[in-house]
Design an enzyme around this catalytic site. Structure first.
Site, short mmCIF file in Angstrom:
data_model
loop_
_atom_site.label_atom_id
_atom_site.label_comp_id
_atom_site.label_asym_id
_atom_site.label_seq_id
_atom_site.Cartn_x
_atom_site.Cartn_y
_atom_site.Cartn_z
N HIS A 70 -0.53 -7.12 -5.97
CA HIS A 70 -0.04 -8.23 -6.78
C HIS A 70 1.22 -8.78 -6.15
CE1 HIS A 70 1.41 -4.39 -8.30
NE2 HIS A 70 2.51 -5.00 -8.77
N GLY A 73 13.52 -5.24 -8.38
CA GLY A 73 12.38 -5.62 -7.55
C GLY A 73 11.51 -6.68 -8.20
N ARG A 112 8.25 -11.67 -4.08
CA ARG A 112 7.82 -10.59 -3.19
C ARG A 112 8.79 -10.47 -2.02
NH1 ARG A 112 5.55 -5.93 -3.39
NH2 ARG A 112 3.29 -6.15 -3.39
N GLY A 162 13.74 0.57 -10.78
CA GLY A 162 13.28 -0.49 -9.87
C GLY A 162 13.39 -1.86 -10.49
N TYR A 221 2.65 6.68 1.91
CA TYR A 221 2.89 5.98 0.65
C TYR A 221 1.78 6.29 -0.35
CZ TYR A 221 2.94 2.11 -2.71
OH TYR A 221 2.92 1.36 -3.86
N LEU A 224 9.13 1.93 -12.07
CA LEU A 224 8.69 1.01 -11.02
C LEU A 224 9.43 1.25 -9.71
CD1 LEU A 224 8.59 -2.31 -13.13
CD2 LEU A 224 6.91 -0.46 -13.03
N LYS A 269 2.19 8.43 -3.82
CA LYS A 269 1.84 7.78 -5.09
C LYS A 269 0.77 8.57 -5.84
CE LYS A 269 4.11 3.95 -6.05
NZ LYS A 269 4.70 3.71 -7.38
#
Length: 344
Positions: free
Chosen positions: A177, A11, A182, A8, A147, A78, A151
């Site tokens: 965060h 991102g 973003r 990731g 989700y 990530l 997780k």
């Protein structure tokens, strides 16, 4: 020189983490999926400093190959389908990436280099229907979305590999965060980008969901530093990373418009709620029921005491600064878009 492998990497968190590790002298490897169009995302400015490896979280063979190529001392997972709304539309894909993908990465480490240290990006969404205020490492989980459920599997499988196979595997239970990087689909960035467009007359209003949802918001740059600290400890453990402050979506909106020099007046409540620009009386915020979650997470508030005492971690960017940074970034982005369109 230490070697780190980041899934990731393109991102929000992956880019800030890559910057941090490069500053600390690491050799950084990043996993990405093959696409028809090459997209470096948030690491385009440092792409020449990163070794990219094609792999996929649903393909354990490719992850084993990535581990052999990187010979990583530290692995930061990530990669995720991280948008809650999409997890309702694609529950199986979310499970394959966010749950089974973690197992695949752990298996790759166990098979290729079991001495590597592993960090799993867990989430406050695992708390969902909160059982305790504030939420800490010992708070029972109650996820409220595919989700959050996926997780939670990733979180528990990480703990199981640590306890069963002796891997150095830790999890950071990170509360919301955000940052200038973003994705536009997330509510915070949707707000700040809309504020910039409204400021410059490109958009009349923004439609949002539950204005009373409360979140514990911090800045990604502070949170990736916590990830690095976790993996440097003598023994692996799990930590809540949060600010211990909670704000409503309404407060985020109010702060964002103020950062752009616009004062709001709120009217009504629930699905009838709106906000108008005090200066001209124009409606700039509307509530649309389609943006409400099937199962709402009303409030998240994290207790970072363990991280602060054991890791020595402390957030540096406060809520107002976070929102202001995001708005200023989007204002500059919209200004650039206006200039480009004027040249066409």
């Amino acid at each position: 020189m230490k070697k780190a492998l980041i899934t990731g990497i393109t991102g929000q968190d992956g880019s800030y983490l890559a910057e941090l590790l490069l500053e600390k002298g690491y050799e950084v490897y990043g996993i990405w999926r093959r696409k028809s169009v090459v997209d470096y995302g948030n690491v385009s400015h440092i792409k020449d400093k990163i070794h990219f490896i094609y792999a996929d979280m649903t393909d354990v063979i490719s992850l084993m190959s990535a581990m052999r190529i990187a010979d990583a001392d530290e692995v930061y997972n990530l990669a995720a389908q991280s948008f809650v709304a999409t997890s309702w539309e694609q529950p199986l894909a979310t499970a394959e990436i966010d749950a089974l993908g973690v197992t695949n990465m752990l298996e790759a480490i166990r098979a290729v280099k079991p001495t590597a240290r592993f960090y799993q990006a867990s989430t406050s969404e695992m708390f969902g229907l909160v059982q305790e205020m504030p939420q800490k490492e010992t708070t029972p989980f109650y996820p409220r979305s595919p989700y959050g459920v996926a997780k939670l599997y990733g979180h528990w499988i990480t703990k199981n590999y640590r306890e069963s196979f002796g891997l150095y595997a830790c999890s950071g239970i990170l509360f919301n965060h955000e940052s200038e990087r973003r994705g536009i689909e997330f509510v915070t960035r949707k707000i700040t980008y809309a504020v910039a467009r409204i400021k410059y007359g490109l958009q009349e209003y923004v439609e949002l969901g539950n204005m009373d949802s409360r979140r514990d918001w911090g800045h990604s740059k502070d949170y990736v530093y916590a990830m690095w600290l976790m993996i440097q400890q003598e023994k692996p453990d799990d930590y809540v990373i949060a600010t211990n402050e909670t704000r409503t979506v309404r407060e985020f909106v109010d702060t964002a418009f103020k950062a752009a020099g616009i004062d709001l007046e709120w009217k009504g409540r629930g699905i009838e709620e709106t906000a108008v620009n005090k200066a001209n009386g124009k409606t700039v915020v509307k509530v649309n029921p389609k943006f409400f979650r099937p199962a709402e997470v009303d409030i998240l508030l994290g207790d970072p005491t363990k991280a602060e005492t054991k890791l020595g971690w402390k957030r540096k960017i406060n809520f107002k600064e976070l929102v202001t940074r995001m708005v200023n970034n989007d204002m500059a982005l919209v200004e650039k878009e206006i200039k480009i369109s004027s040249l066409d």
